[in-house]
Write a protein that holds these residues in place. Structure first.
Motif, PDB file in Angstrom:
ATOM      1  N   ALA A 174      52.582  46.608  26.284  1.00 21.45           N
ATOM      2  CA  ALA A 174      52.923  45.317  26.874  1.00 21.45           C
ATOM      3  C   ALA A 174      51.824  44.292  26.670  1.00 21.45           C
ATOM      4  O   ALA A 174      52.069  43.084  26.698  1.00 21.45           O
ATOM      5  CB  ALA A 174      53.212  45.490  28.367  1.00 21.45           C
ATOM      6  N   GLU A 175      50.577  44.770  26.445  1.00 23.34           N
ATOM      7  CA  GLU A 175      49.454  43.858  26.291  1.00 23.34           C
ATOM      8  C   GLU A 175      49.213  43.434  24.845  1.00 23.34           C
ATOM      9  O   GLU A 175      48.337  42.620  24.575  1.00 23.34           O
ATOM     10  CB  GLU A 175      48.183  44.511  26.841  1.00 23.34           C
ATOM     11  N   LEU A 176      49.986  43.948  23.891  1.00 22.01           N
ATOM     12  CA  LEU A 176      49.804  43.559  22.499  1.00 22.01           C
ATOM     13  C   LEU A 176      50.131  42.079  22.322  1.00 22.01           C
ATOM     14  O   LEU A 176      51.131  41.584  22.832  1.00 22.01           O
ATOM     15  CB  LEU A 176      50.705  44.394  21.585  1.00 22.01           C
ATOM     16  N   SER A 177      49.291  41.382  21.544  1.00 22.45           N
ATOM     17  CA  SER A 177      49.551  39.969  21.272  1.00 22.45           C
ATOM     18  C   SER A 177      50.566  39.836  20.144  1.00 22.45           C
ATOM     19  O   SER A 177      50.805  40.782  19.371  1.00 22.45           O
ATOM     20  CB  SER A 177      48.250  39.272  20.877  1.00 22.45           C
ATOM     21  N   THR A 178      51.124  38.645  20.023  1.00 22.73           N
ATOM     22  CA  THR A 178      52.070  38.392  18.938  1.00 22.73           C
ATOM     23  C   THR A 178      51.394  38.567  17.584  1.00 22.73           C
ATOM     24  O   THR A 178      51.999  39.079  16.637  1.00 22.73           O
ATOM     25  CB  THR A 178      52.648  36.977  19.066  1.00 22.73           C
ATOM     26  N   ARG A 179      50.122  38.162  17.476  1.00 18.52           N
ATOM     27  CA  ARG A 179      49.394  38.347  16.220  1.00 18.52           C
ATOM     28  C   ARG A 179      49.255  39.827  15.874  1.00 18.52           C
ATOM     29  O   ARG A 179      49.437  40.221  14.709  1.00 18.52           O
ATOM     30  CB  ARG A 179      48.020  37.690  16.313  1.00 18.52           C
ATOM     31  N   GLN A 180      48.927  40.660  16.866  1.00 23.05           N
ATOM     32  CA  GLN A 180      48.812  42.100  16.615  1.00 23.05           C
ATOM     33  C   GLN A 180      50.154  42.693  16.198  1.00 23.05           C
ATOM     34  O   GLN A 180      50.221  43.554  15.304  1.00 23.05           O
ATOM     35  CB  GLN A 180      48.297  42.798  17.875  1.00 23.05           C
ATOM     36  N   ILE A 181      51.219  42.253  16.844  1.00 19.66           N
ATOM     37  CA  ILE A 181      52.551  42.755  16.501  1.00 19.66           C
ATOM     38  C   ILE A 181      52.937  42.333  15.084  1.00 19.66           C
ATOM     39  O   ILE A 181      53.505  43.121  14.314  1.00 19.66           O
ATOM     40  CB  ILE A 181      53.588  42.257  17.524  1.00 19.66           C
ATOM     41  N   ALA A 182      52.617  41.084  14.718  1.00 14.80           N
ATOM     42  CA  ALA A 182      52.925  40.604  13.373  1.00 14.80           C
ATOM     43  C   ALA A 182      52.173  41.424  12.321  1.00 14.80           C
ATOM     44  O   ALA A 182      52.740  41.792  11.281  1.00 14.80           O
ATOM     45  CB  ALA A 182      52.574  39.124  13.242  1.00 14.80           C
ATOM     46  N   TRP A 183      50.900  41.726  12.574  1.00 15.95           N
ATOM     47  CA  TRP A 183      50.128  42.536  11.631  1.00 15.95           C
ATOM     48  C   TRP A 183      50.696  43.946  11.523  1.00 15.95           C
ATOM     49  O   TRP A 183      50.870  44.469  10.419  1.00 15.95           O
ATOM     50  CB  TRP A 183      48.662  42.587  12.062  1.00 15.95           C
ATOM     51  N   ARG A 184      50.990  44.550  12.656  1.00 18.39           N
ATOM     52  CA  ARG A 184      51.512  45.915  12.644  1.00 18.39           C
ATOM     53  C   ARG A 184      52.841  45.984  11.901  1.00 18.39           C
ATOM     54  O   ARG A 184      53.081  46.897  11.111  1.00 18.39           O
ATOM     55  CB  ARG A 184      51.673  46.412  14.082  1.00 18.39           C
ATOM     56  N   THR A 185      53.717  45.009  12.137  1.00 16.25           N
ATOM     57  CA  THR A 185      55.037  45.030  11.518  1.00 16.25           C
ATOM     58  C   THR A 185      54.955  44.714  10.027  1.00 16.25           C
ATOM     59  O   THR A 185      55.701  45.290   9.226  1.00 16.25           O
ATOM     60  CB  THR A 185      55.962  44.003  12.209  1.00 16.25           C
ATOM     61  N   SER A 186      54.050  43.827   9.640  1.00 17.58           N
ATOM     62  CA  SER A 186      53.985  43.370   8.256  1.00 17.58           C
ATOM     63  C   SER A 186      53.149  44.265   7.351  1.00 17.58           C
ATOM     64  O   SER A 186      53.468  44.415   6.162  1.00 17.58           O
ATOM     65  CB  SER A 186      53.398  41.949   8.202  1.00 17.58           C
ATOM     66  N   VAL A 187      52.062  44.848   7.897  1.00 15.30           N
ATOM     67  CA  VAL A 187      51.102  45.550   7.058  1.00 15.30           C
ATOM     68  C   VAL A 187      50.699  46.901   7.638  1.00 15.30           C
ATOM     69  O   VAL A 187      50.687  47.924   6.935  1.00 15.30           O
ATOM     70  CB  VAL A 187      49.827  44.693   6.841  1.00 15.30           C
ATOM     71  N   GLY A 188      50.332  46.927   8.914  1.00 10.80           N
ATOM     72  CA  GLY A 188      49.636  48.073   9.476  1.00 10.80           C
ATOM     73  C   GLY A 188      50.456  49.339   9.559  1.00 10.80           C
ATOM     74  O   GLY A 188      49.942  50.438   9.323  1.00 10.80           O
ATOM     75  N   ASP A 189      51.731  49.234   9.900  1.00 11.78           N
ATOM     76  CA  ASP A 189      52.577  50.414  10.021  1.00 11.78           C
ATOM     77  C   ASP A 189      53.316  50.651   8.710  1.00 11.78           C
ATOM     78  O   ASP A 189      53.995  49.759   8.193  1.00 11.78           O
ATOM     79  CB  ASP A 189      53.577  50.217  11.167  1.00 11.78           C
ATOM     80  N   ARG A 190      53.215  51.851   8.167  1.00  4.62           N
ATOM     81  CA  ARG A 190      53.799  52.145   6.858  1.00  4.62           C
ATOM     82  C   ARG A 190      55.309  51.931   6.848  1.00  4.62           C
ATOM     83  O   ARG A 190      55.861  51.321   5.918  1.00  4.62           O
ATOM     84  CB  ARG A 190      53.484  53.588   6.451  1.00  4.62           C
ATOM     85  N   SER A 191      55.980  52.414   7.863  1.00 10.96           N
ATOM     86  CA  SER A 191      57.434  52.318   7.868  1.00 10.96           C
ATOM     87  C   SER A 191      57.912  50.894   8.116  1.00 10.96           C
ATOM     88  O   SER A 191      58.846  50.408   7.467  1.00 10.96           O
ATOM     89  CB  SER A 191      58.019  53.264   8.929  1.00 10.96           C
ATOM     90  N   LEU A 192      57.263  50.201   9.063  1.00 12.79           N
ATOM     91  CA  LEU A 192      57.664  48.828   9.343  1.00 12.79           C
ATOM     92  C   LEU A 192      57.410  47.920   8.143  1.00 12.79           C
ATOM     93  O   LEU A 192      58.250  47.072   7.803  1.00 12.79           O
ATOM     94  CB  LEU A 192      56.920  48.296  10.568  1.00 12.79           C
ATOM     95  N   SER A 193      56.279  48.070   7.491  1.00 16.44           N
ATOM     96  CA  SER A 193      55.976  47.216   6.343  1.00 16.44           C
ATOM     97  C   SER A 193      56.878  47.534   5.157  1.00 16.44           C
ATOM     98  O   SER A 193      57.290  46.624   4.417  1.00 16.44           O
ATOM     99  CB  SER A 193      54.515  47.359   5.942  1.00 16.44           C
TER     100      SER A 193
END
Length: 433
Positions: free
Chosen positions: A234-253
């Protein structure tokens, strides 16, 4: 299948299927069937707004406005794709902040002037402006119906829920493309085909305002009951979520790049295929049939493929779907007859049906309920950015070389995207991850 989860107290809003204070919110398709069916119908109207353009605008660009350069003629897709992609990103954030229903209603309000601008706009600039509004509207309405269905369905039937959502939207694209093709053949390219869009916008706004109910509390209840790190997520920022979805997580990216290439294909089918078929001597009605076949198979097929991904997993369906699309696009370049092109459109629709709801299910599988709506927004930013990339890429290549060269280029990119999924994505379906 449904599950009851406790409410998280003090969040306010419409609790959907909560029977009363302290009883809790029920997740699942059966528990939320009336609202789910209503949202399917609303998304069909969203798809119809897009379908009104599929056949008419590529032909309007040449015959009414005299645009001979393909890059210039495809600027409406560039405008649509860019604004829709950006709006998708904000739609997820706004739906978390203000609720899903207000965002949905705002999207329909923005759609209201679009049909009139398409039907009577005196210059190509009016068509571009209409597609800017349409992109904003589609980003708000389609993103929100996706998020609301994920909220209601719960984890067990997420693929099936996305299958129904996307099936409704793209079958409506197909049906409206077919209808507008016949209207254009009989009454001309303007204004008759766009009167359907005016009816869709009015009905969509009425249903969303009067009957659709807020679903944000379903996501909050699921997040409260989630077994892994709810407070941290719940404390993740929108910037962190954008990075995780776009690059950081293999499946999401991997899902993001596949979604972008998939809609790059759709930009090609929308803006270039009608020109290829017209150059080979087909009439408007025949082009309308071909333009409807692809989204019809895509739309109807998703009801099966979404369910299938809930049972066999996501990754292999996505990989196969991208490779099938590549083969279908190559067949368009090779074809010389209506029959061959019809087969290619059916194959392209089948490949897209394997991919489209399954990619959304991947996002729902991986993203925590606390930031899932924003992850959907980021994914749809990349996916619908494919419209803009496809319009630019296909237009430039068509102007420099030929329409067929543009088709072959996109076929190759699609095959490469399928291989990226095969290498980078892990299986995400609950129980198989």
């Amino acid at each position: 299948m449904s599950a009851t989860v406790p409410t998280s107290g003090g969040t306010g809003g419409d609790t959907g299927d909560a029977a009363g204070a302290g009883v809790g919110i029920r997740l699942g398709l059966a528990a939320n069937l009336p609202q789910f069916v209503l949202l399917v119908a609303v998304n069909a109207l969203v798809g119809g707004m897009l379908g009104q353009e599929r056949i008419t605008l590529p032909l309007l660009a040449e015959t009414v406005f005299g645009l001979s350069a393909h890059t210039a003629a495809l600027t409406y897709i560039l405008a649509f794709g860019t604004t829709k992609a950006i709006t998708n990103f904000f739609a997820g954030t706004w739906s978390d902040r203000y609720g899903r229903k207000p965002v949905l209603i705002a999207g329909w309000l923005i759609a209201l002037p679009v049909p009139a601008m398409l039907a009577w706009g005196p210059s190509w600039g009016w068509i571009i402006a209409a597609n800017v509004l349409l992109g904003v509207s589609q980003g708000l309405t389609w993103s929100t119906t996706v998020i609301m269905k994920i909220d209601l369905a719960g984890p067990a039937r997420r693929g099936l829920a996305m299958g129904f959502n996307e099936a409704a939207g793209y079958f409506a694209v197909a049906a409206t493309a077919l209808a507008t093709g016949h209207l254009a053949e009989r009454f001309g390219l303007r204004p008759a085909p766009f009167l359907l869009g005016a009816a869709y916008a009015a009905l969509g706004l009425g249903l969303s305002t009067l009957i659709v109910r807020e679903t944000r509390e379903h996501a909050r209840a699921e997040a409260a009951a989630h077994p892994v790190g709810g407070h941290h997520h719940a404390e993740l920022s929108t910037r962190q979520i954008a990075w995780r979805t776009s690059v950081g997580d293999r499946s999401l990216s991997a899902a993001g790049q596949a979604g972008m290439v998939n809609n790059l294909n759709d930009a090609l089918a929308w803006g270039i295929f009608p020109l290829v078929f017209a150059a080979r001597g087909l009439g408007v009605a025949e082009i309308g049939v071909l333009g409807a076949l692809y989204p019809a198979v895509w739309g109807l097929g998703q009801m099966a493929t979404g369910w299938w991904s809930d049972h066999v997993g996501r990754k292999h369906l996505i990989t196969a779907g991208m490779l099938v699309q590549a083969a279908a696009i190559a067949l368009v370049a090779l074809g010389e007859s209506f029959t061959v092109w019809a087969a290619a459109q059916v194959l392209l629709g089948a490949g897209t049906a394997l991919v489209y709801p399954t990619l959304l299910a991947v996002i729902g599988d991986v993203a925590h309920p606390a930031w899932r709506a924003r992850a959907v927004g980021v994914y749809r930013l990349w996916r619908d950015g494919g419209f803009a990339v496809g319009a630019l890429l296909a237009g430039i290549i068509a102007d420099l070389w030929s329409l067929e060269a543009a088709v072959w280029t996109v076929a190759g990119l699609t095959g490469v995207s399928g291989l990226v999924v095969a290498v980078r994505m892990t299986e995400t379906r609950p129980g198989r991850a």
